[in-house]
Design an enzyme around this catalytic site. Structure first.
Site, short mmCIF file in Angstrom:
data_model
loop_
_atom_site.label_atom_id
_atom_site.label_comp_id
_atom_site.label_asym_id
_atom_site.label_seq_id
_atom_site.Cartn_x
_atom_site.Cartn_y
_atom_site.Cartn_z
N GLY A 1 -18.28 -12.96 -17.79
CA GLY A 1 -19.33 -12.95 -18.80
C GLY A 1 -19.95 -11.58 -18.99
N ASP B 1 -15.07 -3.95 -28.19
CA ASP B 1 -15.57 -3.61 -29.52
C ASP B 1 -16.02 -4.86 -30.27
OD1 ASP B 1 -14.97 -0.95 -29.01
OD2 ASP B 1 -12.97 -1.12 -29.87
N GLY C 1 -15.81 -9.32 -18.63
CA GLY C 1 -14.60 -10.10 -18.87
C GLY C 1 -14.80 -11.56 -18.51
N ASN D 1 -13.68 -0.32 -35.19
CA ASN D 1 -13.54 -1.69 -34.70
C ASN D 1 -14.89 -2.41 -34.67
OD1 ASN D 1 -10.83 -1.16 -34.27
ND2 ASN D 1 -11.07 -0.87 -32.06
N GLY E 1 -15.51 2.99 -33.08
CA GLY E 1 -16.51 2.86 -34.14
C GLY E 1 -16.06 1.95 -35.26
#
Length: 309
Positions: free
Chosen positions: A228, A255, A225, A46, A44
């Site tokens: 995409g 995040d 990752g 982050n 949260g």
């Protein structure tokens, strides 16, 4: 575009204890690590910091312990320009902590001790209702009690507020409750836990997300990752390209994606554009060590965004 959308994050705040090592120890084995860093984290927190760095006005609804980490966490929010008026100190409980282990390839393993995060209850949401009703978007994760997550989603639905749910850490959830979210954004592991099927490549991610949509979830964005991100809704599926980098530390990249996506979307970007921008912002976060300390400014993001082919 709305120059400064208001994002409210209802979620966790932790202190990250990050150890860097050439390899992970086997059971019963003791090895030497290379480096150690202490920083502020929690999914949260982050996401709140990422949204703030991207230009949003951000408020945090959370709980911390009555220890050294609790007061420092509140000070960190304030110094970063995040409204911490609804970050409550909980007597007799430790703040959340997250020991993180990062190997030489940049992959991480994380153990979360929730502490005061587990005391964030629906009553705290009610107490912050005036603040929540002012939000352009509410962002949630699963490092707080599920009853609080579900309660907040229902609150937002009643008041017509966009919600973004990051179902992390991955676990089975009540899909009838999850369907109250406007966006559900898992990575591959979290998508597996949510959808109950393997997600090892793009095709399996598409099948899993389509299955979730068929069961009532409105929009699913699977972060992939180097592949995409994949956005799936009842209108179809679309894969958005990655921003290729050589990662140093992937901790917190998800995040960074979610916080920046919340800001870009609430700021007026079209959905696909917001996802592409978030892909770039998340990739930039992997070029430095840590979570919040690795997140870049809006100016740095805009410079890289403008240099794309």
């Amino acid at each position: 575009m709305n120059a400064q959308p208001h994002i409210v994050v209802v979620g966790s705040a932790n202190v990250d204890l990050t150890t860097f090592t050439d390899q992970f120890p086997r059971p019963g084995e003791t090895i030497f690590g290379r480096e150690f860093h202490l920083g502020f984290g929690g999914k949260g927190a982050n996401q709140a910091v990422a949204a703030r760095l991207c230009g949003a006005r951000v408020s945090m609804v959370a709980r911390v312990g009555d220890d050294l980490f609790g007061a420092a966490t509140i000070q960190n929010f304030t110094s970063r320009g995040v409204d911490a008026s609804r970050v409550l100190i909980t007597p007799g409980v430790s703040s959340g902590v997250a020991p993180i282990f990062v190997d030489s390839s940049g992959q991480n393993r994380i153990l979360v001790v929730k502490g005061a995060n587990d005391r964030l209850l629906p009553g705290d949401v009610d107490a912050a209702s005036d603040l929540l009703r002012q939000a352009d978007s509410i962002v949630l994760q699963l490092e707080i009690p599920l009853e609080t997550v579900y309660y907040t989603l229902r609150f937002a639905l009643r008041h017509g507020i966009r919600t973004i749910l990051n179902p992390a850490p991955g676990q089975p959830l009540d899909l009838a409750e999850v369907a109250n979210a406007d966006y559900v954004i898992p990575n591959e592991t979290e998508a597996e836990a949510l959808g109950g099927m393997p997600v090892r490549n793009v095709d399996e991610a598409r099948a899993c997300a389509a299955g979730l949509v068929a069961r009532g979830v409105r929009r699913v964005i699977v972060t992939l990752g180097a592949n995409g991100a994949l956005c799936v809704s009842s209108e179809g599926a679309r894969q958005l390209p990655p921003h290729m980098v050589q990662p140093v530390d992937t901790t917190g990249a998800g995040d960074a994606f979610i916080g920046s996506f919340a800001c870009f979307l609430a700021g007026g970007c079209e959905e696909a554009d917001a996802i592409e921008r978030a892909n770039v912002y998340a990739a930039l976060s992997t070029l430095s060590v840590g979570t919040q300390m690795s997140f870049v400014s809006r100016e740095r993001f805009e410079a890289v965004w403008g240099e794309r082919p």
